[in-house]
Design a protein around this motif. Structure first.
Motif: not given
Ligand code: FAD
Length: 510
Positions: A37, A47, A220, A222, A331, A345
């Motif tokens: 979802i 990023v 967040r 969640l 994760v 990350s």
């Molecule tokens: P997100 O990308 O935030 O995805 C969250 C998901 O949850 C989205 O699809 C959103 O729609 C969904 N969601 C949230 N709440 C709800 C809800 N209520 N209902 C339905 N859906 C919901 N990593 C590296 O390996 N190399 C890098 O160079 C690097 N640079 C970075 C630079 C910065 C400044 C930062 C902050 C991070 C960096 N990272 C890097 C880390 C990397 O961006 C993340 O580890 C990676 O993108 C994974 O993010 P995620 O999927 O956990 O979260």
């Protein structure tokens, strides 16, 4: 065999789709069904561009073709990270991938180099690392199939657009049966007795039930925090940067095959070349630098024209106290975050996915419990992974030689006993002992400790088993061979152009 496990992944960022891709490959439909979802209204962090070599392993497990991956994610090659100004203005060093020299005898290679250094010889340690030599020349070649060629041992990772990677993995996972639902989750339903998550409710009223939930909802958290109150171990006193500002820019003519991390007044700036644009960002401590100053610092030091407005990002450094609670594992950013200084990350996501595959529970029993030992294993391993990365990042800050309040604070901060012992041991004897399961092994610690100005007072006495003339000859031979081999490799941008053509920025996603 019981009914298939109904797995619900919450979040469609890089973490969500890497998880869906890994599980869809590992679990045939009779074992598990996978629903993901995501909410377009919320979006992703947007990023994430630099990786470490383990990503190639993940892609090869998924049987993803490298050329296709690179074309889809606009990737370039990465041979390491150049750190500019961390040891003081005007100084720079590299943390390259791969090892240094070869092991001649009983002592590790760098002890022979240290012995020569004591005599004022030996040159730069980076002369003995092939990735560093290639990087200095701006060249890249994939590992040569000729095992006798030094180029057969090239170790590399990629710079790529993590958003495009998520999109690519979405088609991969959907083709293997994963179901995607678009919608915003407004409520998490838990069993009133056990606290287990039973389902999530979307804004339009749909309820999605599941047996096992994977929280990939980003910062967040969640489910893992919002519903299950896992708790957060805050490490912002150890790694004080808490904000970033990011902006893409036009590519310069030459694309370095490495990431650059330049120390600034209260943090550091990344520069990551992709095929069609360069990613830039400043990571900083909001206690030492204002948002305006950070944006100004970033914009005034771009090497090409900015392609968008600077985008601010806030983050909290640390990890969930338990990454798996009841029937939910986190994760990605929902499990914790460590700043991107060593590009870890996406690797931590990859580790999360492989641990999930190893620990995949069966259907919950009538009492509702999943095997607690699987959960304990997952949590223990996750904690070690985050702590290992944290200590390695702290080394860069602790051993800095810069002026200013921020850098002084970093020098004076407390560090873990383990990190202190490792730095002391190296300073005294040049020795480094890393564990089999640690992400950063001896060559990484060696590069960063030397680069940050920790120089050993002694070397391993076993390096005395070789005559000084033999050491001289062997080291000279290695550095000559690396120089000669690197010169045969194409320039990085030429290699990319030959294989992927010249991208048209106007039609690309920035
Ligand atoms: P997100 O990308 O935030 O995805 C969250 C998901 O949850 C989205 O699809 C959103 O729609 C969904 N969601 C949230 N709440 C709800 C809800 N209520 N209902 C339905 N859906 C919901 N990593 C590296 O390996 N190399 C890098 O160079 C690097 N640079 C970075 C630079 C910065 C400044 C930062 C902050 C991070 C960096 N990272 C890097 C880390 C990397 O961006 C993340 O580890 C990676 O993108 C994974 O993010 P995620 O999927 O956990 O979260």
């Amino acid at each position: 065999m019981g009914a298939p496990l109904n797995i619900v992944i919450v979040g469609g960022g890089t973490a969500g789709w890497m998880t869906a891709a890994g599980l869809s490959l590992a679990c045939p439909p009779q074992l598990a069904t996978i629903t993901l979802i995501e909410s377009d209204d919320i979006g992703t962090i947007g990023v994430g561009e630099a990786s470490i070599p383990s990503i190639a392993h993940f892609n090869s497990l998924l049987r993803i073709d490298e050329r296709e991956f690179m074309a889809k994610t606009r990737a370039t090659f990465k041979l390491g990270i150049e750190f500019v100004g961390w040891g003081g203005e005007g100084q720079s060093y590299m943390h390259p991938f791969g090892s240094f020299g070869t092991n001649f005898d009983l002592a590790a290679f760098h002890h022979y180099w240290l012995r020569l250094k004591q005599m004022g010889e030996g040159g730069d340690i980076l002369d003995y690392n092939l990735s560093a030599v290639l990087s200095r020349q701006g060249r890249f070649a994939p590992p040569s199939p000729d095992k006798n060629s030094p180029l057969s041992s090239v170790v590399y990772a990629y710079h790529f657009d993590a958003g495009l990677y998520a999109r690519y993995l979405r088609s991969y996972a959907e083709a293997r049966g994963a179901r995607r639902l678009e919608g915003m989750i407004t409520q998490v339903g838990q069993n009133s007795e056990t606290g287990y998550i039973e389902g999530v409710t979307l804004k339009d009223g749909r309820v999605i039930a599941g047996d096992f939930f994977i929280d990939c909802s980003g910062f967040r958290g969640l489910l893992i925090e919002g519903a299950l109150k896992a708790g957060f171990e805050d490490w912002s006193h150890l790694l004080p940067c808490d904000r970033a500002v990011a902006v893409p820019s036009e590519n310069p003519a030459q694309l370095t095959p490495y990431t650059r991390a330049t120390a600034r007044k209260a943090g550091w700036q990344w520069r990551i070349p992709l095929q069609h644009r360069t990613g830039n960002g400043l990571v900083y401590s909001s206690s030492h630098m204002s948002d305006d100053e950070a944006a100004q610092t970033l914009l005034s030091s771009l090497e090409g024209k900015a392609l968008a407005d600077p985008r601010p990002i806030r983050f909290l450094t640390g990890r969930r106290k338990s990454a798996w609670v009841k029937n939910c594992a986190a994760v990605g950013l929902s499990a914790g975050f460590l700043e991107p200084l060593e590009s870890t990350s996406i690797h931590l996501i990859q580790k999360g996915v492989s641990k999930l595959i190893q620990c995949l529970p069966r259907q919950a029993t009538a009492g509702g419990a999943f095997a607690p030992h699987l959960m304990d294993h997952f949590n223990r391993e996750t904690r070690h992974e985050y702590e290992d990365v944290r200590d390695f990042l702290m080394l860069h800050y602790k051993a800095n030689a810069r002026d200013g309040a921020f850098w002084r604070y970093c020098r004076e901060q407390d560090i873990s006993d383990r990190l202190k012992a490792r730095m002391d041991l190296f300073r005294e004897s040049g020795r480094i002992f890393t564990g089999e399961t640690e992400l950063f092994r001896d060559p990484s610690w060696l590069s960063v400790m030397l680069g940050q100005g920790i120089f050993p007072q002694d070397y391993d006495p076993l390096a005395d088993r070789m005559t000084i003339d033999d050491i001289r000859q062997n080291l000279a031979h290695i550095s000559r061979t690396y120089l000669r081999s690197a010169a045969q490799a194409p320039r990085h941008e030429d290699f990319l152009q030959q294989h992927f053509g010249k991208p048209n920025i106007a039609t690309e996603i920035v």
